[in-house]
Motif scaffolding. Structure first.
Motif, PDB file in Angstrom:
ATOM      1  N   GLN A 140       0.826  -1.203   0.000  1.00 19.11           N
ATOM      2  CA  GLN A 140       0.000   0.000   0.000  1.00 19.11           C
ATOM      3  C   GLN A 140       0.860   1.253   0.000  1.00 19.11           C
ATOM      4  O   GLN A 140       0.535   2.243  -0.668  1.00 19.11           O
ATOM      5  N   HIS A 141       1.953   1.216   0.736  1.00 20.82           N
ATOM      6  CA  HIS A 141       2.866   2.362   0.742  1.00 20.82           C
ATOM      7  C   HIS A 141       3.533   2.532  -0.617  1.00 20.82           C
ATOM      8  O   HIS A 141       3.756   3.658  -1.086  1.00 20.82           O
ATOM      9  N   GLY A 152       0.714   4.046  -3.020  1.00 20.73           N
ATOM     10  CA  GLY A 152       0.450   5.450  -2.733  1.00 20.73           C
ATOM     11  C   GLY A 152      -0.762   5.958  -3.493  1.00 20.73           C
ATOM     12  O   GLY A 152      -1.842   5.365  -3.460  1.00 20.73           O
ATOM     13  N   GLU A 153      -0.595   7.057  -4.223  1.00 20.74           N
ATOM     14  CA  GLU A 153      -1.662   7.658  -5.022  1.00 20.74           C
ATOM     15  C   GLU A 153      -1.497   7.356  -6.505  1.00 20.74           C
ATOM     16  O   GLU A 153      -2.051   8.064  -7.357  1.00 20.74           O
ATOM     17  N   ALA A 154      -0.751   6.330  -6.824  1.00 21.92           N
ATOM     18  CA  ALA A 154      -0.458   6.021  -8.229  1.00 21.92           C
ATOM     19  C   ALA A 154      -1.720   5.591  -8.965  1.00 21.92           C
ATOM     20  O   ALA A 154      -2.574   4.891  -8.417  1.00 21.92           O
ATOM     21  N   ARG A 155      -1.827   6.007 -10.226  1.00 23.24           N
ATOM     22  CA  ARG A 155      -2.933   5.622 -11.095  1.00 23.24           C
ATOM     23  C   ARG A 155      -2.464   4.783 -12.277  1.00 23.24           C
ATOM     24  O   ARG A 155      -3.285   4.301 -13.053  1.00 23.24           O
ATOM     25  N   SER A 156      -1.165   4.643 -12.428  1.00 22.59           N
ATOM     26  CA  SER A 156      -0.617   3.824 -13.505  1.00 22.59           C
ATOM     27  C   SER A 156       0.744   3.306 -13.062  1.00 22.59           C
ATOM     28  O   SER A 156       1.298   3.737 -12.038  1.00 22.59           O
ATOM     29  N   ASP A 157       1.295   2.388 -13.845  1.00 21.56           N
ATOM     30  CA  ASP A 157       2.598   1.821 -13.504  1.00 21.56           C
ATOM     31  C   ASP A 157       3.695   2.874 -13.512  1.00 21.56           C
ATOM     32  O   ASP A 157       4.673   2.779 -12.762  1.00 21.56           O
ATOM     33  N   ALA A 158       3.539   3.884 -14.348  1.00 21.67           N
ATOM     34  CA  ALA A 158       4.570   4.918 -14.437  1.00 21.67           C
ATOM     35  C   ALA A 158       4.661   5.740 -13.159  1.00 21.67           C
ATOM     36  O   ALA A 158       5.709   6.341 -12.879  1.00 21.67           O
ATOM     37  N   GLU A 159       3.585   5.790 -12.382  1.00 27.83           N
ATOM     38  CA  GLU A 159       3.575   6.579 -11.159  1.00 27.83           C
ATOM     39  C   GLU A 159       3.970   5.766  -9.933  1.00 27.83           C
ATOM     40  O   GLU A 159       4.023   6.311  -8.826  1.00 27.83           O
ATOM     41  N   LEU A 160       4.235   4.473 -10.102  1.00 24.91           N
ATOM     42  CA  LEU A 160       4.633   3.634  -8.980  1.00 24.91           C
ATOM     43  C   LEU A 160       6.067   3.922  -8.564  1.00 24.91           C
ATOM     44  O   LEU A 160       6.881   4.410  -9.360  1.00 24.91           O
ATOM     45  N   SER A 179      10.615   0.653  -6.244  1.00 26.00           N
ATOM     46  CA  SER A 179      10.674  -0.626  -5.523  1.00 26.00           C
ATOM     47  C   SER A 179       9.351  -1.385  -5.563  1.00 26.00           C
ATOM     48  O   SER A 179       9.210  -2.408  -4.887  1.00 26.00           O
ATOM     49  N   ALA A 180       8.384  -0.901  -6.334  1.00 24.97           N
ATOM     50  CA  ALA A 180       7.060  -1.523  -6.342  1.00 24.97           C
ATOM     51  C   ALA A 180       7.115  -2.953  -6.863  1.00 24.97           C
ATOM     52  O   ALA A 180       6.463  -3.854  -6.325  1.00 24.97           O
ATOM     53  N   LEU A 181       7.907  -3.181  -7.912  1.00 25.30           N
ATOM     54  CA  LEU A 181       7.981  -4.524  -8.487  1.00 25.30           C
ATOM     55  C   LEU A 181       8.595  -5.514  -7.502  1.00 25.30           C
ATOM     56  O   LEU A 181       8.154  -6.669  -7.413  1.00 25.30           O
ATOM     57  N   ASP A 182       9.597  -5.083  -6.739  1.00 25.01           N
ATOM     58  CA  ASP A 182      10.194  -5.964  -5.729  1.00 25.01           C
ATOM     59  C   ASP A 182       9.175  -6.315  -4.646  1.00 25.01           C
ATOM     60  O   ASP A 182       9.115  -7.459  -4.174  1.00 25.01           O
ATOM     61  N   HIS A 183       8.372  -5.332  -4.256  1.00 26.28           N
ATOM     62  CA  HIS A 183       7.327  -5.602  -3.261  1.00 26.28           C
ATOM     63  C   HIS A 183       6.297  -6.584  -3.812  1.00 26.28           C
ATOM     64  O   HIS A 183       5.799  -7.451  -3.079  1.00 26.28           O
ATOM     65  N   ALA A 184       5.978  -6.461  -5.094  1.00 27.07           N
ATOM     66  CA  ALA A 184       5.015  -7.377  -5.702  1.00 27.07           C
ATOM     67  C   ALA A 184       5.554  -8.806  -5.719  1.00 27.07           C
ATOM     68  O   ALA A 184       4.821  -9.768  -5.453  1.00 27.07           O
ATOM     69  N   LYS A 185       6.851  -8.954  -6.008  1.00 23.20           N
ATOM     70  CA  LYS A 185       7.451 -10.295  -6.010  1.00 23.20           C
ATOM     71  C   LYS A 185       7.459 -10.890  -4.601  1.00 23.20           C
ATOM     72  O   LYS A 185       7.164 -12.082  -4.413  1.00 23.20           O
TER      73      LYS A 185
END
Length: 429
Positions: A164-165, A168-176, A179-185
């Motif tokens: 969730q952190h 954030g307020e992202a609306r697309s992958d470009a706004e992530l 480290s978002a992909l590492d958290h997803a893995k």
């Protein structure tokens, strides 16, 4: 043998078997004539079809029979509960499917087709994946907590917070975040562990349906709250604007404007001019309507404004237009309480507004503005509708009997064009 038989057995020796005992059986019966007869029969004279049973044998069989009945009832109750559980599960599944069909999945936001990230239709694939992972993690965490798997529960909730952190307020992958992909893995790894330990299709389906229904309830509550706050913001007067009528009223009496009148009184009943009626208790809103009309008019001296307000705002309204008169136009400010003919015996609307039921409808706390009521009728439960100013428009002919034509203007409009053609076209007709 006709009648009722009662037998009593007497034994000379209780230790001997029944066939070896000399037992006298006393039989009481009623003969054909209705007389009661008593007869004694020896046990040795009975046929072999007679079966001897003692009271102790019946006492030993009773617990076994009760146990069998309890077991049968337990089995039947278990089958009934299983059947009811399946029926309930089927109903919940059907309801969930219907709600899913009605659910609006349209993503609302500020999108631009010229942005590079929206050129790809899968530009938010990672974002959707992470959101789905959070939903599944919460479902598994609830199951883990119910099964006392505290370690797995803490790990799932930790990854939920991290994802969730990262979103954030992202609306697309470009706004992530980077480290978002590492958290997803990492979330995928812990979800795989939870699936191996806790996966149960039926329990998981129930948990997801419960989460969906809970989310839907929260969304409805937020919608009602939003509607309530919008209405509240529209009704509440900011402090500076609230102080303005007080200041105007004070100046009206202290500076001696109470005896002053408006010029051009001869125009108030001139039928050749353009007359407007404004019924309002809002000084600034009325000023906006008057000034916007005069500003757009080509011949402002031909426009006459008849303003009616309540007793509380009469001094402030009159003071405002005495100090800030519109250029060329004639002004009249009246107090609705001075209309003596406007009473409950003459006006059915006023009689209805004074009723207790109507006042409770607008002012009662658990009806008028509570969040528990639906948002559809919330805007109609405004206490301002109890004011006669809101209904005075239906009595224009009584308020201005000497005028042939008059145009009513509400206090929430801004005139952006000259209104003179309305009068000219009306005259031609």
């Amino acid at each position: 043998m006709v009648g009722q038989e009662q037998g009593r057995m007497k034994s000379t020796s209780s230790s001997n078997p029944p066939d070896e005992m000399d037992i006298n059986i006393i039989v009481t019966y009623t003969d054909i004539s209705g007389s009661v007869r008593i007869r004694t029969v020896k046990s040795r004279d009975l046929s072999a079809s007679w079966v001897w049973r003692s009271a102790s044998d019946e006492d030993n069989d009773q617990p076994k029979r009760s146990q069998m009945l309890r077991q049968q009832r337990r089995v039947l109750r278990t089958e009934e509960l299983i059947r009811e559980d399946k029926e309930l599960d089927n109903r919940m599944q059907a309801i969930a499917i219907e709600r899913a069909k009605e659910l609006d999945t349209t993503v609302k936001g500020k999108y631009s087709i010229w942005r590079r990230e929206y050129e790809n239709p899968n530009s938010d694939a990672t974002l959707k994946l992470m959101r789905d992972q959070i939903i599944m993690a919460k479902a598994y965490a609830s199951i883990a907590k119910a099964k006392n798997e505290n370690g797995l529960y803490d790990s799932l909730m930790k990854h939920c917070r991290e994802n969730q952190h990262a979103i954030g307020e992202a609306r697309s992958d470009a706004e992530l975040q980077s480290s978002a992909l590492d958290h997803a893995k990492a979330m995928g790894h812990i979800l795989a562990i939870a699936k191996d330990q806790l996966y149960d299709c039926l329990i998981l389906a129930r948990k997801l349906r419960a989460m969906l229904q809970s989310t839907e309830v929260n969304v409805n509550l937020l919608r009602k709250k939003s509607a309530f706050l919008i209405q509240l913001a529209a009704k509440v007067v900011p402090k500076p604007l609230h102080c303005l009528p007080l200041q105007l009223t004070t100046d009206y009496y202290l500076q001696g404007f109470a005896n002053n009148g408006f010029p051009n009184k001869d125009k108030l009943e001139d039928t050749s001019l353009y007359h407007y009626a404004i019924f309002s208790d809002n000084v600034l809103a009325t000023s906006v309507v008057v000034n916007s009309t005069v500003l757009q008019a080509k011949e402002s001296e031909k426009h006459v404004f008849h303003i009616v307000t309540d007793k509380l705002n009469f001094a402030a309204m009159k003071m405002w237009f005495l100090v800030n008169p519109p250029a060329g136009a004639a002004i009249q400010v009246e107090n609705v309480d001075d209309f003596t003919w406007l009473n409950s015996s003459y006006c059915p609307v006023l009689r209805q507004l004074e009723s207790t039921r109507v006042k409770e409808y607008y002012f009662k706390a658990n009806q008028a503005s509570s969040l528990s009521v639906g948002a559809d009728n919330l805007k109609y439960r405004n206490p301002k509708y109890l004011s006669m100013l809101n209904h005075l428009r239906f009595y224009l002919s009584e308020v201005y009997p000497k005028l042939d034509k008059i145009l009513f203007l509400d206090d929430d409009i801004v005139v952006q064009k000259d209104l003179t053609p309305l009068w000219i076209e009306q005259t031609c007709v």
